[in-house]
Write an enzyme that holds these catalytic residues in place. Structure first.
Site, short mmCIF file in Angstrom:
data_model
loop_
_atom_site.label_atom_id
_atom_site.label_comp_id
_atom_site.label_asym_id
_atom_site.label_seq_id
_atom_site.Cartn_x
_atom_site.Cartn_y
_atom_site.Cartn_z
N TRP A 156 8.84 -2.89 3.82
CA TRP A 156 7.71 -3.82 3.65
C TRP A 156 8.17 -5.26 3.49
O TRP A 156 7.57 -6.17 4.08
CB TRP A 156 6.89 -3.37 2.44
N GLN B 43 12.57 -1.09 0.08
CA GLN B 43 11.65 -1.90 0.88
C GLN B 43 12.32 -3.13 1.49
O GLN B 43 11.67 -3.87 2.23
CB GLN B 43 10.44 -2.32 0.05
N PRO C 135 0.81 -1.22 0.00
CA PRO C 135 0.00 0.00 0.00
C PRO C 135 0.85 1.27 0.00
O PRO C 135 1.70 1.44 0.87
CB PRO C 135 -0.80 -0.12 1.30
N ASP D 212 -2.17 2.96 2.44
CA ASP D 212 -1.56 3.11 3.76
C ASP D 212 -2.06 4.43 4.33
O ASP D 212 -1.65 5.50 3.88
CB ASP D 212 -0.03 3.14 3.61
N TRP E 234 4.38 0.39 9.97
CA TRP E 234 4.98 -0.74 9.25
C TRP E 234 4.43 -2.07 9.76
O TRP E 234 4.42 -3.06 9.02
CB TRP E 234 6.50 -0.71 9.39
N LYS F 259 8.07 12.81 -2.41
CA LYS F 259 6.85 13.64 -2.42
C LYS F 259 7.06 14.87 -1.54
O LYS F 259 6.58 15.95 -1.85
CB LYS F 259 5.66 12.83 -1.90
N LYS G 13 16.91 10.67 -3.95
CA LYS G 13 15.71 9.86 -4.17
C LYS G 13 14.53 10.78 -4.42
O LYS G 13 14.40 11.83 -3.79
CB LYS G 13 15.45 9.00 -2.93
#
Length: 649
Positions: A594, A590, A54, A93, A552, A630, A627
Site C-alpha cells: 500500500w 506494506q 482498507p 478492500d 493494489w 488468516k 507471519k
C-alpha cells in the site's frame, strides 16, 4: 475528610481486578455521552488528514491488525484533542484474490476455465454476497479495542463511485502516456491463473530465503539434469544443463558464453564425443558422474555460435528452418549471462520462460512459444504430456528422455524459488501480453518525493522503501480474473491497434448510446456486454478487454476514490487541498504494498507524495515463527484474549 472516607481511600485495592469489565464500563461511558461520535464529527476546524488502508473483509482481524489499529487510533485522537477535524473513515478492500479464492472453494470450482463455464455473472454475484461477511465482527472487535472509527461513512472498493474514480485515475495515466501493452516475462501464479506484479512477488513467503535473502522466495528441491543435444554437423553432442525439465519441450536454442573456452572430449568408456566447459567437466568427474575422458580440442564459445543441433523433442521441429531455408531454431547462440559456476557452461533456451531466455530469443529472432495457459497446464502441442501441470510433468519428461538415451546426469538441487503470496505455491515465469504502467521512468521523481516523507523508523524510508524505489519496475496492472474493477480499455474487434480508454460512466454511456444514468454497476457482468462503433475506422465494434485491475491499484487510488474524485464537486477541493495526507500507518509488509502504490499513483497524478508522515510497525509473528495469516489460521482468536485479559493488555 470524614473517617469513613479516609478509611475508604486507604483501603487496599480489590484483589479481583477484572480488566475487561473496567474497559467495558469505559466503553459504556463513551457511548452514553456520545464522546466518540462528537470526536468524529466535523466542526469546520482545520483538518488533520488521515488515510486508513482498507483490510480485506474476507477474514477476521488478527493481532497485526490490532497493533496497527492502535497506532492509527492514538495519533488521530491526539490531533482531534488539539482541536483539529480528523476524518477517520474505515475502508474495505472488496476485490481481488482473497474473496475469489474463498468463493471458488465454496462453489467447488478449481480453475479459471471452471469459473468461466459456471458463468462470470453467477460467480461475481457469489463474491458480492460473501465479501462483507465479517464486517460486523470487524466493527465489534475494533470498537471493543477502544478505537474510534467512522463505520457509518465507510468506503468500499466495490462501490460504483469508488470504481469510477479508479477508471479516472487510469485514464489520467493513459493520457500522460504512462500506460502500454507489453509482451514480457511475468511471474504467474498457476493456482490462481493470473500474473502477479513484482511487488506482489516480494510479498511472498515470509520465511525469507536464508542464503539469497530474496523477498518472496523460499528454498525448494527441483531436478537438476544434464541433457545431451546431438549436433547435426558432427558426430558429437552438446551437454546442456537445466533445473526446469518442464521447459525442455519448448527448447529452441542452446546458449554459450562467447568468450569462454569449451573443451571437446571423448568418453573412454562409451566413445561419446561431447562439448562442455573444462572446469565443469572436472566437477562432473569429481562427483563420479562422468568417467575418464580424452581431450580432443578446445574452442571459444563464439566459434560454437551458429552450429545446428537436432531438436531434443519433436513438438516444434517445424521451426528448424525459415521458409528461405536458413536456420531459424535449434542452433547455438551467444549469451554473456551464461556462467561456469554450475551445470556445463551451456544453457538450454526456451524463450517463453525466463527473462534471460526471452531477451536472447528476441535478439536472435526466435519465436516465443508458450504451449500452456495461465494455469501452467500443457496444451495439445505437447502431445505426450497434454493436460499435465508442468511441474508434475518433470518426471514424465525425464523418463521419456532417459528412454531415448538423452540424459547424461540427474540430481536434485535445493535453491531459492519465488512462491505465490496467496497460495504458497511455486510461481512460473512465462511470456505474456499484459498492461503496464511506466514506473521505471519515474524513479528519480519517486525517490525525490520520498525524501519529503517523515518515516518512523527513518531507516525504513531510507533503506527498505528507498532502495525499492531506486530499482522500481514497470507495474503490471492487469489480472486475468473476474471479481475486480474492469480495466476500461475498449478494443476494435477487427483492428487490435484501435483502442480507447474510458474515464467515466458518462463517457461510456455516451459512446454506447445509452440513457444517462443507465449504468448502475461497473463489474464485468454489467460492462462486458457493452459495445459501440469505432470512431477511428468505419468498421468494427469496440469491446472491452477481458482483464481487471490488480486490486493494489484500487487501494493505491483510495485518497481520491473514497471521495469519488473528481466527480463529487463537494469534495473536489478537499481532496486537492489535503494531499498529501498528514498521517498513515501500517505494518512493514506494506512497504512493498500500500505505501508503494499510494506513492507511485500520487507522484504520477499530482507530482507529490501521498502522505507526509508514516509510522511503520513490525510484524507480530505467530507461535510457529511465521507471519500471522488468516489463511493459515495460525493464531488464537483475539476476541478470546480480549475477553480474558482486556484489550489494553
Amino acid at each position: 475528610m470524614s473517617d469513613e472516607t479516609l478509611k475508604s481511600s486507604l483501603a487496599a485495592p480489590p484483589t479481583d481486578v477484572q480488566l475487561p469489565k473496567i474497559e467495558e464500563g469505559i466503553l459504556a461511558l463513551w457511548q452514553r455521552h456520545q464522546i466518540e461520535k462528537t470526536s468524529l464529527s466535523a466542526s469546520g476546524k482545520p483538518a488533520f488528514v488521515f488515510y486508513d488502508g482498507p483490510p480485506f473483509a474476507t477474514g477476521l482481524p488478527h493481532y497485526g491488525h490490532l497493533l496497527a489499529g492502535t497506532i492509527k487510533d492514538i495519533v488521530p485522537r491526539y490531533w482531534a484533542m488539539q482541536g483539529r477535524d480528523v476524518e477517520r473513515r474505515f475502508g474495505w478492500d472488496c476485490h481481488g484474490l482473497p474473496i475469489e479464492s474463498l468463493t471458488e472453494s465454496e462453489l467447488g470450482l478449481h480453475s479459471k476455465a471452471e469459473i468461466e463455464a459456471f458463468g462470470v455473472p453467477k460467480f461475481n454475484a457469489a463474491c458480492r454476497a460473501g465479501v462483507l461477511r465479517y464486517t460486523q465482527e470487524w466493527e465489534r472487535t475494533v470498537k471493543r479495542m477502544g478505537r474510534w472509527v467512522d463505520f457509518d461513512n465507510d468506503y468500499k472498493t466495490m462501490d460504483p463511485s469508488f470504481m469510477e474514480t479508479v477508471w479516472w485515475v487510469f485514464k489520467q495515466l493513459w493520457d500522460k502516456g504512462l500506460i502500454y501493452e507489453g509482451f514480457r516475462i511475468q511471474p504467474v501464479s498457476p493456482a490462481l491463473g493470473t500474473p502477479l506484479s513484482n511487488f506482489e512477488v516480494a510479498q511472498g513467503p515470509q520465511e525469507k530465503d536464508p542464503i539469497t535473502k530474496k523477498d518472496g522466495h523460499k528454498r525448494r528441491q527441483d531436478p537438476s539434469v544434464t541433457i545431451r543435444f546431438k549436433l547435426e554437423d558432427e558426430d558429437a553432442y552438446l551437454w546442456a544443463w537445466t533445473t526446469t525439465p518442464w521447459t525442455l519441450p519448448s527448447n529452441l536454442a542452446l546458449a554459450v558464453h562467447p568468450d569462454v573456452e569449451y573443451v571437446k572430449v571423448r568418453l573412454i568408456d562409451t566413445g561419446e564425443v561431447a562439448y562442455l566447459e573444462p572446469s565443469r567437466l572436472k566437477d562432473y568427474q569429481e562427483r563420479k558422474r562422468v568417467g575418464e575422458t580424452s581431450e580432443l580440442s578446445r574452442v571459444k564459445g563464439k566459434d560454437l555460435v551458429g552450429r545446428p543441433y537436432a531438436p531434443l523433442l519433436p513438438y516444434f521441429a517445424e521451426y528448424k528452418n525459415k521458409p528461405d531455408g536458413s536456420r531459424w531454431c535449434f542452433r547455438v547462440v551467444g549469451a554473456e549471462y551464461v556462467t561456469t559456476e554450475s551445470g556445463t557452461g551451456i544453457v538450454h533456451q526456451a524463450p517463453a520462460f525466463g527473462e534471460e531466455d526471452y531477451q536472447v530469443g528476441i535478439r536472435e529472432g526466435l519465436p516465443v512459444i508458450r504451449p500452456m495457459d495461465l494455469t501452467a497446464v500443457f496444451d495439445e502441442r505437447i502431445s505426450d504430456f497434454k493436460g499435465m501441470f508442468v511441474k508434475d510433468a518433470d518426471k514424465e519428461i525425464l523418463h521419456k528422455l532417459k528412454s531415448e538415451g538423452k540424459v547424461v546426469d540427474q540430481d536434485t538441487i535445493v535453491h531459492a524459488y519465488p512462491h505465490c503470496y496467496r497460495t504458497d505455491q511455486p510461481l512460473i515465469s512465462m511470456a505474456l501480453s499484459t498492461w503496464f504502467m511506466k514506473v521505471e521512468s519515474m524513479r528519480e521523481e519517486l525517490v525525490a518525493n520520498n525524501r519529503k516523507i517523515h518515516w518512523v523508523p527513518d531507516h525504513v524510508g531510507e533503506g527498505r522503501f528507498g532502495n525499492w524505489l531506486e530499482s522500481a519496475r514497470d507495474w503490471n496492472l492487469s489480472r486475468n480474473r473476474f471479481w475486480g474493477t474492469p480495466i476500461p480499455i475498449f478494443r476494435n474487434e477487427e483492428d487490435p491497434s484501435d483502442t480507447i480508454c474510458i474515464g467515466s460512466v458518462a463517457e461510456l454511456e455516451e459512446l454506447a448510446g445509452l440513457p444517462k444514468g443507465s449504468i448502475k454497476d461497473l463489474h464485468r457482468e454489467s460492462i462486458d456486454t457493452i459495445t459501440f462503433p469505432s470512431r477511428k475506422t468505419a468498421q468494427g465494434r469496440m469491446r472491452r478487454i477481458d482483464e481487471v485491475f490488480d486490486c493494489w491499484f484500487e487501494s493505491g487510488s483510495m485518497p481520491y476514490a473514497q471521495n469519488h474524485y473528481p466527480f463529487d464537486a463537494s469534495k473536489k477541493s478537499y481532496v486537492e487541498q489535503n494531499l498529501p495526507a498528514d498521517f498513515i500507518a501500517e505494518g512493514l509488509d506494506q512497504t512493498r504494498g500500500w505505501f508503494y502504490t499510494l506513492h507511485v499513483l500520487s507522484t504520477a497524478l499530482f507530482g507529490r507524495p501521498a502522505f507526509k508522515n508514516v509510522i511503520v510497525n513490525g510484524l507480530i509473528l505467530a507461535a510457529d515463527g511465521k507471519k500471522m495469516s488468516k489463511r493459515l489460521k495460525n493464531y488464537p482468536d483475539p476476541n478470546d484474549v480480549i475477553q480474558s485479559f482486556g484489550a489494553d493488555a
